[in-house]
Design a protein around this motif. Structure first.
Motif, short mmCIF file in Angstrom:
data_model
loop_
_atom_site.label_atom_id
_atom_site.label_comp_id
_atom_site.label_asym_id
_atom_site.label_seq_id
_atom_site.Cartn_x
_atom_site.Cartn_y
_atom_site.Cartn_z
N SER A 53 -12.19 -6.70 8.19
CA SER A 53 -11.47 -5.53 8.68
C SER A 53 -9.96 -5.73 8.58
O SER A 53 -9.23 -4.83 8.17
CB SER A 53 -11.85 -5.24 10.14
N ALA A 54 -9.49 -6.91 8.95
CA ALA A 54 -8.06 -7.22 8.86
C ALA A 54 -7.59 -7.18 7.42
O ALA A 54 -6.50 -6.67 7.13
CB ALA A 54 -7.77 -8.58 9.49
N ASP A 55 -8.40 -7.69 6.51
CA ASP A 55 -8.04 -7.66 5.09
C ASP A 55 -7.88 -6.23 4.59
O ASP A 55 -6.97 -5.93 3.81
CB ASP A 55 -9.09 -8.38 4.25
N LYS A 56 -8.75 -5.33 5.05
CA LYS A 56 -8.66 -3.93 4.64
C LYS A 56 -7.37 -3.30 5.16
O LYS A 56 -6.71 -2.55 4.44
CB LYS A 56 -9.87 -3.15 5.13
N VAL A 57 -7.00 -3.61 6.40
CA VAL A 57 -5.76 -3.08 6.97
C VAL A 57 -4.57 -3.59 6.18
O VAL A 57 -3.66 -2.82 5.84
CB VAL A 57 -5.64 -3.46 8.47
N LEU A 58 -4.56 -4.87 5.86
CA LEU A 58 -3.46 -5.44 5.07
C LEU A 58 -3.37 -4.82 3.69
O LEU A 58 -2.28 -4.53 3.20
CB LEU A 58 -3.62 -6.95 4.96
N GLN A 59 -4.49 -4.60 3.08
CA GLN A 59 -4.50 -4.00 1.76
C GLN A 59 -3.92 -2.59 1.80
O GLN A 59 -3.11 -2.21 0.96
CB GLN A 59 -5.92 -3.95 1.19
N ARG A 60 -4.30 -1.80 2.81
CA ARG A 60 -3.75 -0.45 2.94
C ARG A 60 -2.25 -0.50 3.19
O ARG A 60 -1.49 0.32 2.66
CB ARG A 60 -4.46 0.31 4.05
N ALA A 61 -1.79 -1.46 4.00
CA ALA A 61 -0.36 -1.60 4.27
C ALA A 61 0.40 -1.95 2.98
O ALA A 61 1.47 -1.39 2.72
CB ALA A 61 -0.12 -2.66 5.34
N GLU A 62 -0.16 -2.87 2.20
CA GLU A 62 0.48 -3.24 0.94
C GLU A 62 0.55 -2.04 -0.01
O GLU A 62 1.57 -1.83 -0.67
CB GLU A 62 -0.28 -4.39 0.28
N GLU A 63 -0.52 -1.27 -0.08
CA GLU A 63 -0.52 -0.09 -0.94
C GLU A 63 0.53 0.92 -0.49
O GLU A 63 1.21 1.53 -1.32
CB GLU A 63 -1.92 0.55 -0.95
N THR A 64 0.67 1.08 0.81
CA THR A 64 1.68 1.99 1.35
C THR A 64 3.08 1.50 1.02
O THR A 64 3.94 2.30 0.63
CB THR A 64 1.51 2.13 2.88
N LEU A 65 3.31 0.21 1.14
CA LEU A 65 4.63 -0.34 0.80
C LEU A 65 4.97 -0.13 -0.68
O LEU A 65 6.10 0.21 -1.02
CB LEU A 65 4.69 -1.83 1.13
N VAL A 66 4.00 -0.32 -1.53
CA VAL A 66 4.22 -0.11 -2.97
C VAL A 66 4.59 1.34 -3.23
O VAL A 66 5.53 1.63 -3.98
CB VAL A 66 2.96 -0.52 -3.79
N LYS A 67 3.90 2.27 -2.58
CA LYS A 67 4.22 3.69 -2.76
C LYS A 67 5.63 4.00 -2.26
O LYS A 67 6.36 4.75 -2.90
CB LYS A 67 3.19 4.55 -2.01
N LEU A 68 5.99 3.44 -1.12
CA LEU A 68 7.33 3.66 -0.57
C LEU A 68 8.40 3.09 -1.48
O LEU A 68 9.46 3.70 -1.67
CB LEU A 68 7.45 3.08 0.84
N GLU A 69 8.15 1.91 -2.02
CA GLU A 69 9.12 1.29 -2.92
C GLU A 69 9.33 2.14 -4.17
O GLU A 69 10.43 2.22 -4.69
CB GLU A 69 8.67 -0.13 -3.31
N LYS A 70 8.28 2.76 -4.65
CA LYS A 70 8.40 3.61 -5.84
C LYS A 70 9.22 4.87 -5.55
O LYS A 70 9.85 5.42 -6.44
CB LYS A 70 7.00 4.00 -6.35
N GLN A 71 9.20 5.30 -4.30
CA GLN A 71 9.93 6.50 -3.92
C GLN A 71 11.43 6.23 -3.82
O GLN A 71 12.24 7.12 -3.94
CB GLN A 71 9.43 7.05 -2.58
N TYR A 72 11.81 4.98 -3.60
CA TYR A 72 13.23 4.67 -3.37
C TYR A 72 13.78 3.84 -4.46
O TYR A 72 13.73 3.13 -5.13
CB TYR A 72 13.42 3.98 -2.02
#
Length: 72
Positions: A53-72
């Motif tokens: 479960s923790a791994d899934k949360v981390l993976q989603r957080a990493e994906e969100t960070l990648v998306k945010l980085e692409k926006q800026y």
């Protein structure tokens, strides 16, 4: 054959087939931790699900960070 509905917190017995060397390893770990064989198995299974479960949360957080980085 249908299984009767059980409460989520009901303790049930399950059968498990494992190699003898693996059984011995689990028994040694259980003894070292001061737990029964059964308690050791339950502890390790619960840990693996929490880790998953923790791994899934981390993976989603990493994906969100990648998306945010692409926006800026």
């Amino acid at each position: 054959m249908a299984t009767a509905k059980r409460k989520k917190d009901e303790i049930v017995q399950v059968g498990l087939r494992i190699r003898e060397d693996f059984r011995q390893e689990i028994a040694a770990k259980a003894e070292k931790a001061g737990r029964s064989f059964n308690a050791e198995l339950v502890q390790r299974l619960e840990e693996s699900f929490r880790r998953e479960s923790a791994d899934k949360v981390l993976q989603r957080a990493e994906e969100t960070l990648v998306k945010l980085e692409k926006q800026y």
